[in-house]
Motif scaffolding. Structure first.
Motif, PDB file in Angstrom:
ATOM      1  N   PRO A   2      -2.353   0.370  -7.185  1.00 47.28           N
ATOM      2  CA  PRO A   2      -1.739   0.472  -5.864  1.00 47.28           C
ATOM      3  C   PRO A   2      -1.860  -0.842  -5.092  1.00 47.28           C
ATOM      4  O   PRO A   2      -2.713  -1.677  -5.371  1.00 47.28           O
ATOM      5  N   ALA A   3      -1.006  -1.008  -4.122  1.00 38.37           N
ATOM      6  CA  ALA A   3      -1.012  -2.206  -3.286  1.00 38.37           C
ATOM      7  C   ALA A   3      -2.312  -2.288  -2.493  1.00 38.37           C
ATOM      8  O   ALA A   3      -2.916  -1.279  -2.152  1.00 38.37           O
ATOM      9  N   LYS A   4      -2.715  -3.520  -2.187  1.00 35.73           N
ATOM     10  CA  LYS A   4      -3.947  -3.726  -1.438  1.00 35.73           C
ATOM     11  C   LYS A   4      -3.686  -3.958   0.044  1.00 35.73           C
ATOM     12  O   LYS A   4      -4.616  -4.019   0.824  1.00 35.73           O
ATOM     13  N   SER A   5      -2.421  -4.111   0.428  1.00 32.16           N
ATOM     14  CA  SER A   5      -2.095  -4.314   1.837  1.00 32.16           C
ATOM     15  C   SER A   5      -0.791  -3.599   2.176  1.00 32.16           C
ATOM     16  O   SER A   5      -0.011  -3.241   1.299  1.00 32.16           O
ATOM     17  N   GLN A   9       2.833  -3.167  -0.027  1.00 35.98           N
ATOM     18  CA  GLN A   9       3.403  -1.836  -0.216  1.00 35.98           C
ATOM     19  C   GLN A   9       4.850  -1.784   0.290  1.00 35.98           C
ATOM     20  O   GLN A   9       5.729  -1.212  -0.358  1.00 35.98           O
ATOM     21  N   LYS A  10       5.109  -2.410   1.426  1.00 35.49           N
ATOM     22  CA  LYS A  10       6.465  -2.442   1.975  1.00 35.49           C
ATOM     23  C   LYS A  10       7.399  -3.237   1.064  1.00 35.49           C
ATOM     24  O   LYS A  10       8.544  -2.831   0.823  1.00 35.49           O
ATOM     25  N   ALA A  11       6.926  -4.370   0.558  1.00 37.42           N
ATOM     26  CA  ALA A  11       7.742  -5.200  -0.336  1.00 37.42           C
ATOM     27  C   ALA A  11       8.057  -4.448  -1.623  1.00 37.42           C
ATOM     28  O   ALA A  11       9.189  -4.494  -2.121  1.00 37.42           O
ATOM     29  N   LEU A  16      11.770  -1.456  -5.060  1.00 40.86           N
ATOM     30  CA  LEU A  16      12.021  -0.207  -5.779  1.00 40.86           C
ATOM     31  C   LEU A  16      13.352   0.403  -5.335  1.00 40.86           C
ATOM     32  O   LEU A  16      14.128   0.875  -6.170  1.00 40.86           O
ATOM     33  N   SER A  17      13.639   0.356  -4.070  1.00 46.77           N
ATOM     34  CA  SER A  17      14.900   0.876  -3.551  1.00 46.77           C
ATOM     35  C   SER A  17      16.085   0.123  -4.160  1.00 46.77           C
ATOM     36  O   SER A  17      17.088   0.725  -4.548  1.00 46.77           O
ATOM     37  N   ALA A  18      15.960  -1.184  -4.264  1.00 45.83           N
ATOM     38  CA  ALA A  18      17.029  -1.989  -4.861  1.00 45.83           C
ATOM     39  C   ALA A  18      17.133  -1.727  -6.361  1.00 45.83           C
ATOM     40  O   ALA A  18      18.229  -1.653  -6.920  1.00 45.83           O
ATOM     41  N   LYS A  19      15.999  -1.575  -7.018  1.00 52.77           N
ATOM     42  CA  LYS A  19      15.982  -1.315  -8.464  1.00 52.77           C
ATOM     43  C   LYS A  19      16.683   0.001  -8.768  1.00 52.77           C
ATOM     44  O   LYS A  19      17.353   0.130  -9.780  1.00 52.77           O
ATOM     45  N   ARG A  20      16.539   0.972  -7.881  1.00 51.29           N
ATOM     46  CA  ARG A  20      17.165   2.283  -8.075  1.00 51.29           C
ATOM     47  C   ARG A  20      18.626   2.293  -7.621  1.00 51.29           C
ATOM     48  O   ARG A  20      19.323   3.277  -7.811  1.00 51.29           O
ATOM     49  N   GLY A  21      19.075   1.219  -6.975  1.00 53.14           N
ATOM     50  CA  GLY A  21      20.463   1.126  -6.548  1.00 53.14           C
ATOM     51  C   GLY A  21      20.729   1.686  -5.163  1.00 53.14           C
ATOM     52  O   GLY A  21      21.874   1.820  -4.752  1.00 53.14           O
ATOM     53  N   GLU A  45       6.749   1.724  -8.553  1.00 54.33           N
ATOM     54  CA  GLU A  45       6.347   3.043  -8.045  1.00 54.33           C
ATOM     55  C   GLU A  45       4.846   3.090  -7.817  1.00 54.33           C
ATOM     56  O   GLU A  45       4.376   3.578  -6.788  1.00 54.33           O
ATOM     57  N   ASP A  46       4.067   2.601  -8.786  1.00 53.42           N
ATOM     58  CA  ASP A  46       2.610   2.594  -8.649  1.00 53.42           C
ATOM     59  C   ASP A  46       2.176   1.749  -7.457  1.00 53.42           C
ATOM     60  O   ASP A  46       1.238   2.099  -6.740  1.00 53.42           O
ATOM     61  N   PHE A  47       2.836   0.617  -7.261  1.00 47.98           N
ATOM     62  CA  PHE A  47       2.474  -0.290  -6.172  1.00 47.98           C
ATOM     63  C   PHE A  47       2.835   0.289  -4.818  1.00 47.98           C
ATOM     64  O   PHE A  47       2.121   0.095  -3.837  1.00 47.98           O
ATOM     65  N   ALA A  48       3.955   0.999  -4.740  1.00 47.32           N
ATOM     66  CA  ALA A  48       4.451   1.475  -3.453  1.00 47.32           C
ATOM     67  C   ALA A  48       3.852   2.803  -3.015  1.00 47.32           C
ATOM     68  O   ALA A  48       3.886   3.133  -1.829  1.00 47.32           O
ATOM     69  N   LYS A  49       3.318   3.575  -3.943  1.00 47.25           N
ATOM     70  CA  LYS A  49       2.838   4.913  -3.574  1.00 47.25           C
ATOM     71  C   LYS A  49       1.521   4.856  -2.809  1.00 47.25           C
ATOM     72  O   LYS A  49       0.830   3.850  -2.819  1.00 47.25           O
ATOM     73  N   GLY A  50       1.204   5.963  -2.178  1.00 48.40           N
ATOM     74  CA  GLY A  50      -0.050   6.076  -1.451  1.00 48.40           C
ATOM     75  C   GLY A  50       0.120   5.865   0.035  1.00 48.40           C
ATOM     76  O   GLY A  50       1.186   5.495   0.523  1.00 48.40           O
ATOM     77  N   SER A  51      -0.947   6.088   0.733  1.00 46.03           N
ATOM     78  CA  SER A  51      -0.951   5.982   2.188  1.00 46.03           C
ATOM     79  C   SER A  51      -1.179   4.542   2.624  1.00 46.03           C
ATOM     80  O   SER A  51      -1.926   3.802   1.990  1.00 46.03           O
ATOM     81  N   ARG A  52      -0.556   4.145   3.713  1.00 47.95           N
ATOM     82  CA  ARG A  52      -0.784   2.822   4.283  1.00 47.95           C
ATOM     83  C   ARG A  52      -1.975   2.820   5.230  1.00 47.95           C
ATOM     84  O   ARG A  52      -2.447   1.767   5.632  1.00 47.95           O
TER      85      ARG A  52
END
Length: 60
Positions: A2-5, A9-11, A16-21, A45-52
């Motif tokens: 998961p992202a560390k910041s 996570q936002k990036a 991911l949104s662009a990758k999915r079209g 997906e792994d990087f973006a998931k979880g709580s901020r």
């Protein structure tokens, strides 16, 4: 991993949104553009998931 910041996570979410079209790749800039090119959809997906909550805005 998961992202560390919040910024990571936002990036990852934008890439991911662009990758999915869902959003055009041309709208990506900076880290999200690099992530789009270098990471698979499942990695994003792994990087973006979880709580901020509780994460710093940026990490060194």
């Amino acid at each position: 991993m998961p992202a560390k910041s919040k910024a990571q996570q936002k990036a990852a979410g934008a890439a991911l949104s662009a990758k999915r079209g869902d959003t055009p790749k041309s709208e990506l800039k900076g880290a999200s553009k690099d992530m789009y090119d270098s990471m698979s959809e499942s990695q994003l997906e792994d990087f973006a998931k979880g709580s901020r909550e509780g994460k710093p805005e940026h990490v060194d």
